[in-house]
Write a protein that holds these residues in place. Structure first.
Motif, PDB file in Angstrom:
ATOM      1  N   LEU A 146       0.833  -1.198   0.000  1.00  0.00           N
ATOM      2  CA  LEU A 146       0.000   0.000   0.000  1.00  0.00           C
ATOM      3  C   LEU A 146       0.870   1.250   0.000  1.00  0.00           C
ATOM      4  O   LEU A 146       0.589   2.213  -0.722  1.00  0.00           O
ATOM      5  N   PHE A 147       1.932   1.239   0.824  1.00  0.00           N
ATOM      6  CA  PHE A 147       2.844   2.387   0.848  1.00  0.00           C
ATOM      7  C   PHE A 147       3.427   2.647  -0.529  1.00  0.00           C
ATOM      8  O   PHE A 147       3.451   3.787  -1.001  1.00  0.00           O
ATOM      9  N   THR A 148       3.882   1.590  -1.175  1.00  0.00           N
ATOM     10  CA  THR A 148       4.499   1.738  -2.497  1.00  0.00           C
ATOM     11  C   THR A 148       3.520   2.337  -3.497  1.00  0.00           C
ATOM     12  O   THR A 148       3.847   3.280  -4.228  1.00  0.00           O
ATOM     13  N   GLY A 149       2.305   1.808  -3.508  1.00  0.00           N
ATOM     14  CA  GLY A 149       1.294   2.311  -4.438  1.00  0.00           C
ATOM     15  C   GLY A 149       0.918   3.757  -4.166  1.00  0.00           C
ATOM     16  O   GLY A 149       0.866   4.589  -5.084  1.00  0.00           O
ATOM     17  N   LEU A 150       0.661   4.061  -2.886  1.00  0.00           N
ATOM     18  CA  LEU A 150       0.287   5.427  -2.521  1.00  0.00           C
ATOM     19  C   LEU A 150       1.413   6.411  -2.810  1.00  0.00           C
ATOM     20  O   LEU A 150       1.180   7.529  -3.277  1.00  0.00           O
ATOM     21  N   TYR A 151       2.645   5.966  -2.533  1.00  0.00           N
ATOM     22  CA  TYR A 151       3.788   6.866  -2.732  1.00  0.00           C
ATOM     23  C   TYR A 151       3.958   7.203  -4.210  1.00  0.00           C
ATOM     24  O   TYR A 151       4.184   8.362  -4.576  1.00  0.00           O
ATOM     25  N   LEU A 152       3.833   6.200  -5.075  1.00  0.00           N
ATOM     26  CA  LEU A 152       3.991   6.444  -6.509  1.00  0.00           C
ATOM     27  C   LEU A 152       2.869   7.324  -7.045  1.00  0.00           C
ATOM     28  O   LEU A 152       3.108   8.216  -7.879  1.00  0.00           O
ATOM     29  N   ILE A 153       1.661   7.111  -6.571  1.00  0.00           N
ATOM     30  CA  ILE A 153       0.533   7.957  -6.989  1.00  0.00           C
ATOM     31  C   ILE A 153       0.761   9.394  -6.531  1.00  0.00           C
ATOM     32  O   ILE A 153       0.559  10.352  -7.298  1.00  0.00           O
ATOM     33  N   ALA A 154       1.191   9.552  -5.285  1.00  0.00           N
ATOM     34  CA  ALA A 154       1.448  10.894  -4.751  1.00  0.00           C
ATOM     35  C   ALA A 154       2.567  11.586  -5.521  1.00  0.00           C
ATOM     36  O   ALA A 154       2.444  12.748  -5.922  1.00  0.00           O
TER      37      ALA A 154
ATOM     38  N   ASN B  71      11.315  13.235  -5.095  1.00  0.00           N
ATOM     39  CA  ASN B  71      10.723  14.579  -5.160  1.00  0.00           C
ATOM     40  C   ASN B  71      11.743  15.692  -4.955  1.00  0.00           C
ATOM     41  O   ASN B  71      11.423  16.751  -4.407  1.00  0.00           O
ATOM     42  N   ARG B  72      12.960  15.464  -5.432  1.00  0.00           N
ATOM     43  CA  ARG B  72      14.020  16.465  -5.313  1.00  0.00           C
ATOM     44  C   ARG B  72      14.215  17.218  -6.634  1.00  0.00           C
ATOM     45  O   ARG B  72      15.273  17.796  -6.863  1.00  0.00           O
ATOM     46  N   ASN B  73      13.200  17.206  -7.459  1.00  0.00           N
ATOM     47  CA  ASN B  73      13.302  17.763  -8.807  1.00  0.00           C
ATOM     48  C   ASN B  73      12.317  18.907  -9.040  1.00  0.00           C
ATOM     49  O   ASN B  73      11.729  19.043 -10.110  1.00  0.00           O
ATOM     50  N   TYR B  74      12.147  19.758  -8.041  1.00  0.00           N
ATOM     51  CA  TYR B  74      11.221  20.884  -8.149  1.00  0.00           C
ATOM     52  C   TYR B  74      11.959  22.219  -8.096  1.00  0.00           C
ATOM     53  O   TYR B  74      12.907  22.383  -7.312  1.00  0.00           O
ATOM     54  N   VAL B  75      11.518  23.139  -8.916  1.00  0.00           N
ATOM     55  CA  VAL B  75      12.124  24.470  -8.986  1.00  0.00           C
ATOM     56  C   VAL B  75      11.029  25.496  -9.255  1.00  0.00           C
ATOM     57  O   VAL B  75       9.907  25.151  -9.612  1.00  0.00           O
ATOM     58  N   ARG B  76      11.389  26.756  -9.138  1.00  0.00           N
ATOM     59  CA  ARG B  76      10.455  27.816  -9.525  1.00  0.00           C
ATOM     60  C   ARG B  76      10.359  27.870 -11.055  1.00  0.00           C
ATOM     61  O   ARG B  76      11.318  27.530 -11.743  1.00  0.00           O
ATOM     62  N   PRO B  77       9.220  28.300 -11.571  1.00  0.00           N
ATOM     63  CA  PRO B  77       9.041  28.322 -13.027  1.00  0.00           C
ATOM     64  C   PRO B  77      10.124  29.090 -13.767  1.00  0.00           C
ATOM     65  O   PRO B  77      10.555  28.673 -14.850  1.00  0.00           O
ATOM     66  N   GLU B  78      10.577  30.210 -13.211  1.00  0.00           N
ATOM     67  CA  GLU B  78      11.598  30.995 -13.895  1.00  0.00           C
ATOM     68  C   GLU B  78      12.936  30.262 -13.969  1.00  0.00           C
ATOM     69  O   GLU B  78      13.688  30.408 -14.938  1.00  0.00           O
TER      70      GLU B  78
END
Length: 264
Positions: A45-53, A87-94
């Motif tokens: 369940l953790f694996t499934g929920l984590y991938l969906i999230a 989830n270490r691949n987030y940045v501001r749009p600019e």
């Protein structure tokens, strides 16, 4: 003891992925104690929920916090799937726009070689730490790999470590050794990324001074970019003279295995 183990798992998942701890708690709550094969079902369940999230829910919520996933393209890719899974691949749009501009110009100049990114930022909450970094907490920062070449001098997308960190292009005997200065000062963490390689590979490749210099100059050319961090000996070796090229200080970790740059 069981509670302590759960607390440790929650903490580690939160530190590594930001959202993993919450998903872990959900999996525990949704699978009751008396459920047959409880542990196996919780893991599933953790694996499934984590991938969906990670791949569906988080990308749609992150813009509310002023961040978005790095857009991979013909010229931009993650060095490892880990950075996307965690989830270490987030940045501001600019910053996303600047990344695409830099990578496209570099790739077009160098036969399609892609720019490989490492740690950027988590999707949510300013000042939420992305360890082991000191400053990747506002969507403005990103680390990218140096550029390498094979024995024939041809550029390659291969890197010398599995994680992308810890395989150093250290100073020569004739170059100033900032690493030794920081270590003698007592900043033990400065050399720590050598333990984060997850293994060294591709021993046949070598650092491409010219191509990495081209990449660095493309970065600082962008008006939106305020700083680029790299180790002093590489700055001097590559003759990087732009005022945006800075030294990060002994309180951080050494930057001769990657380039860090950030928005103003």
């Amino acid at each position: 003891m069981k509670i302590l183990i759960k607390i440790i798992i929650f903490g580690l998942l939160t530190i590594i992925t930001q959202i993993g701890g919450i998903v872990f708690l959900l999996a525990i709550l949704l699978v009751k104690k008396n459920t047959e094969k409880r542990k196996l079902k919780r893991v599933g369940l953790f694996t499934g929920l984590y991938l969906i999230a990670t791949f569906i829910i988080v990308p749609n919520i992150a813009p509310l916090f002023g961040r978005e996933k790095i857009k991979e393209s013909e010229f931009v890719q993650a060095h490892s799937l880990f950075y996307k899974l965690a989830n270490r691949n987030y940045v501001r749009p600019e910053l996303n726009k600047s990344i695409e501009k830099i990578a496209t110009e570099f790739g077009q100049k160098h036969n399609g070689i892609k720019m490989a990114y490492l740690d950027a930022n988590f999707p949510f909450i300013n000042k939420f730490p992305l360890l082991p970094h000191l400053s990747h907490n506002d969507g403005k920062k990103i680390d990218i790999s140096l550029i390498y070449q094979n024995a024939n001098g041809e550029l390659t997308e291969k890197k010398p470590s599995i994680s992308g960190y810890g395989a150093y292009e250290g100073p020569t005997e004739k170059e100033f050794d900032q690493i030794e200065v920081c270590k003698k000062r007592g900043d033990w963490q400065y050399d720590f990324p050598k333990y984060l390689t997850l293994g060294t590979i591709n021993n046949e490749i070598e650092f491409s001074q010219k191509a990495t210099r081209d990449l660095a100059n493309l970065i600082v050319k962008q008006n939106e970019i305020g700083k680029l961090f790299i180790e002093p000996h590489l700055k001097n070796r590559m003759n990087l003279t732009n005022r945006k090229v800075r030294y990060h200080g002994c309180q951080a970790v050494r930057h001769d295995d990657h380039i860090h740059f950030q928005l103003k």
